[in-house]
Design a protein around this motif. Sequence first.
Motif, PDB file in Angstrom:
ATOM      1  N   SER A  80       0.815  -1.219   0.000  1.00  0.00           N
ATOM      2  CA  SER A  80       0.000   0.000   0.000  1.00  0.00           C
ATOM      3  C   SER A  80       0.846   1.265   0.000  1.00  0.00           C
ATOM      4  N   LEU A  81       1.991   1.256   0.684  1.00  0.00           N
ATOM      5  CA  LEU A  81       2.832   2.459   0.683  1.00  0.00           C
ATOM      6  C   LEU A  81       3.334   2.761  -0.722  1.00  0.00           C
ATOM      7  N   GLY A  82       3.734   1.725  -1.450  1.00  0.00           N
ATOM      8  CA  GLY A  82       4.180   1.944  -2.824  1.00  0.00           C
ATOM      9  C   GLY A  82       3.082   2.491  -3.705  1.00  0.00           C
ATOM     10  N   ARG A  83       1.864   1.961  -3.546  1.00  0.00           N
ATOM     11  CA  ARG A  83       0.757   2.459  -4.362  1.00  0.00           C
ATOM     12  C   ARG A  83       0.468   3.926  -4.048  1.00  0.00           C
ATOM     13  N   TRP A  84       0.646   4.320  -2.790  1.00  0.00           N
ATOM     14  CA  TRP A  84       0.400   5.710  -2.408  1.00  0.00           C
ATOM     15  C   TRP A  84       1.543   6.620  -2.835  1.00  0.00           C
ATOM     16  N   ALA A  85       2.785   6.146  -2.661  1.00  0.00           N
ATOM     17  CA  ALA A  85       3.942   7.031  -2.798  1.00  0.00           C
ATOM     18  C   ALA A  85       4.449   7.176  -4.222  1.00  0.00           C
ATOM     19  N   VAL A  86       4.373   6.114  -5.031  1.00  0.00           N
ATOM     20  CA  VAL A  86       4.958   6.206  -6.376  1.00  0.00           C
ATOM     21  C   VAL A  86       4.385   7.369  -7.175  1.00  0.00           C
ATOM     22  N   PRO A  87       3.065   7.601  -7.172  1.00  0.00           N
ATOM     23  CA  PRO A  87       2.558   8.758  -7.922  1.00  0.00           C
ATOM     24  C   PRO A  87       2.952  10.104  -7.323  1.00  0.00           C
ATOM     25  N   ARG A  88       3.436  10.111  -6.069  1.00  0.00           N
ATOM     26  CA  ARG A  88       3.726  11.368  -5.383  1.00  0.00           C
ATOM     27  C   ARG A  88       5.220  11.661  -5.285  1.00  0.00           C
ATOM     28  N   LEU A  89       6.058  10.689  -5.602  1.00  0.00           N
ATOM     29  CA  LEU A  89       7.503  10.888  -5.564  1.00  0.00           C
ATOM     30  C   LEU A  89       8.034  10.941  -6.992  1.00  0.00           C
ATOM     31  N   PRO A  90       8.574  12.073  -7.403  1.00  0.00           N
ATOM     32  CA  PRO A  90       9.052  12.158  -8.789  1.00  0.00           C
ATOM     33  C   PRO A  90      10.288  11.284  -9.010  1.00  0.00           C
ATOM     34  N   GLY A  91      10.349  10.658 -10.163  1.00  0.00           N
ATOM     35  CA  GLY A  91      11.571   9.967 -10.564  1.00  0.00           C
ATOM     36  C   GLY A  91      11.796   8.604  -9.962  1.00  0.00           C
ATOM     37  N   VAL A  92      10.754   7.957  -9.420  1.00  0.00           N
ATOM     38  CA  VAL A  92      10.941   6.601  -8.899  1.00  0.00           C
ATOM     39  C   VAL A  92      11.297   5.671 -10.056  1.00  0.00           C
ATOM     40  N   ARG A  93      12.436   4.975  -9.906  1.00  0.00           N
ATOM     41  CA  ARG A  93      12.862   4.013 -10.928  1.00  0.00           C
ATOM     42  C   ARG A  93      12.672   2.568 -10.459  1.00  0.00           C
ATOM     43  N   ARG A  94      12.986   2.330  -9.185  1.00  0.00           N
ATOM     44  CA  ARG A  94      12.895   0.961  -8.686  1.00  0.00           C
ATOM     45  C   ARG A  94      12.321   0.967  -7.277  1.00  0.00           C
ATOM     46  N   TRP A  95      11.382   0.061  -7.041  1.00  0.00           N
ATOM     47  CA  TRP A  95      10.770  -0.088  -5.717  1.00  0.00           C
ATOM     48  C   TRP A  95      11.012  -1.535  -5.285  1.00  0.00           C
ATOM     49  N   THR A  96      11.790  -1.718  -4.220  1.00  0.00           N
ATOM     50  CA  THR A  96      12.108  -3.051  -3.736  1.00  0.00           C
ATOM     51  C   THR A  96      11.308  -3.336  -2.483  1.00  0.00           C
ATOM     52  N   LEU A  97      10.535  -4.400  -2.514  1.00  0.00           N
ATOM     53  CA  LEU A  97       9.623  -4.779  -1.438  1.00  0.00           C
ATOM     54  C   LEU A  97      10.271  -5.843  -0.571  1.00  0.00           C
ATOM     55  N   PHE A  98      10.312  -5.602   0.737  1.00  0.00           N
ATOM     56  CA  PHE A  98      10.866  -6.551   1.688  1.00  0.00           C
ATOM     57  C   PHE A  98       9.754  -7.019   2.623  1.00  0.00           C
ATOM     58  N   ASP A  99       9.618  -8.321   2.782  1.00  0.00           N
ATOM     59  CA  ASP A  99       8.691  -8.856   3.772  1.00  0.00           C
ATOM     60  C   ASP A  99       9.102 -10.292   4.062  1.00  0.00           C
ATOM     61  N   ARG A 100       8.670 -10.786   5.223  1.00  0.00           N
ATOM     62  CA  ARG A 100       8.976 -12.173   5.570  1.00  0.00           C
ATOM     63  C   ARG A 100       7.851 -13.121   5.176  1.00  0.00           C
ATOM     64  N   ASP A 101       6.773 -12.584   4.619  1.00  0.00           N
ATOM     65  CA  ASP A 101       5.616 -13.370   4.231  1.00  0.00           C
ATOM     66  C   ASP A 101       5.588 -13.489   2.706  1.00  0.00           C
ATOM     67  N   PRO A 102       5.831 -14.687   2.149  1.00  0.00           N
ATOM     68  CA  PRO A 102       5.882 -14.805   0.680  1.00  0.00           C
ATOM     69  C   PRO A 102       4.546 -14.509   0.004  1.00  0.00           C
ATOM     70  N   GLU A 103       3.416 -14.789   0.679  1.00  0.00           N
ATOM     71  CA  GLU A 103       2.128 -14.505   0.064  1.00  0.00           C
ATOM     72  C   GLU A 103       1.894 -13.007  -0.064  1.00  0.00           C
ATOM     73  N   LEU A 104       2.258 -12.259   0.984  1.00  0.00           N
ATOM     74  CA  LEU A 104       2.123 -10.805   0.899  1.00  0.00           C
ATOM     75  C   LEU A 104       3.063 -10.239  -0.163  1.00  0.00           C
ATOM     76  N   LEU A 105       4.268 -10.764  -0.241  1.00  0.00           N
ATOM     77  CA  LEU A 105       5.203 -10.289  -1.264  1.00  0.00           C
ATOM     78  C   LEU A 105       4.649 -10.494  -2.676  1.00  0.00           C
ATOM     79  N   ALA A 106       4.037 -11.628  -2.893  1.00  0.00           N
ATOM     80  CA  ALA A 106       3.468 -11.899  -4.219  1.00  0.00           C
ATOM     81  C   ALA A 106       2.356 -10.909  -4.546  1.00  0.00           C
ATOM     82  N   LEU A 107       1.503 -10.621  -3.564  1.00  0.00           N
ATOM     83  CA  LEU A 107       0.444  -9.638  -3.780  1.00  0.00           C
ATOM     84  C   LEU A 107       1.024  -8.256  -4.060  1.00  0.00           C
TER      85      LEU A 107
END
Length: 261
Positions: free
Chosen positions: A49-76
């Motif tokens: 959710s943070l990426g969905r909120w922030a990417v349109p508001r932060l200019p110049g985002v090239r790469r967003w790396t998601l870290f989590d210990r839950d593989p199902e959440l990571l896939a989503l």
Amino acid sequence: MSTDHAQEFAPRWLDAREGADADARSRGPLAALAPHGAVVADLGCGTGSLGRWAVPRLPGVRRWTLFDRDPELLALAGARVPAPTVETRLLDLARLGPADLAGATLVAGSALLDVLTPREVLPVADAVAAVGCPAWFTLSVAGRVVLTPEEPLDAAVAAAFNAHQRRGERLGPDAVEAAIDAFARRGYRATTFPSPWRLGPDPAEVTRLWLHGWVGAAAEQDPDLPLEGYLARRLEQWGAGRLTAVVHHDDLLLMPPGKRP
């Protein structure tokens, strides 16, 4: 917001709260973050959710790396963040090291700090400081809830819930202070921004789920609380459009030495 810790990270709850999160996050840090948003490491990403909120508001985002210990959440999350390049990393933050953040221009996290323990905050601070980039943590619980209309039991429920948040040595409402201290010892300067949820009849799902979780956790923490009828009464008020709740959170901007907010 459940008596079951794992339920706090269930997709249903995370999706239900996304609208409230989006409305609550402070826009205050965005100007300071604008020069640093090219490569973002999103710690404890949940469903993204943070990426969905922030990417349109932060200019110049090239790469967003998601870290989590839950593989199902990571896939989503990996399928739902609108960055040009999205990467996923399965990782327990207690084992986070500088190499995991190599190349990051910003480290971020949402609803993260309060579920960490003091021992888990330290490797995060160490890894971020080693990279030398800013850090931005949104929506940490502040331990304050204001319900309208008020009831005499509100303060006792809030105190029991806050104690529940600290179970298992989690930081809970002490999270922002602990993070500020950990990063200050590494030369970082902190600025906090209020980011309260303002709940009422709409959005309905998050208010109902929050009420169940808030009262349920309080009852689990303090079985002697005289809660008979309390939840039913509050749900009836909510259903009639007469209940509002302000659930206070804080956003935290941490800037390294030599960089100004």
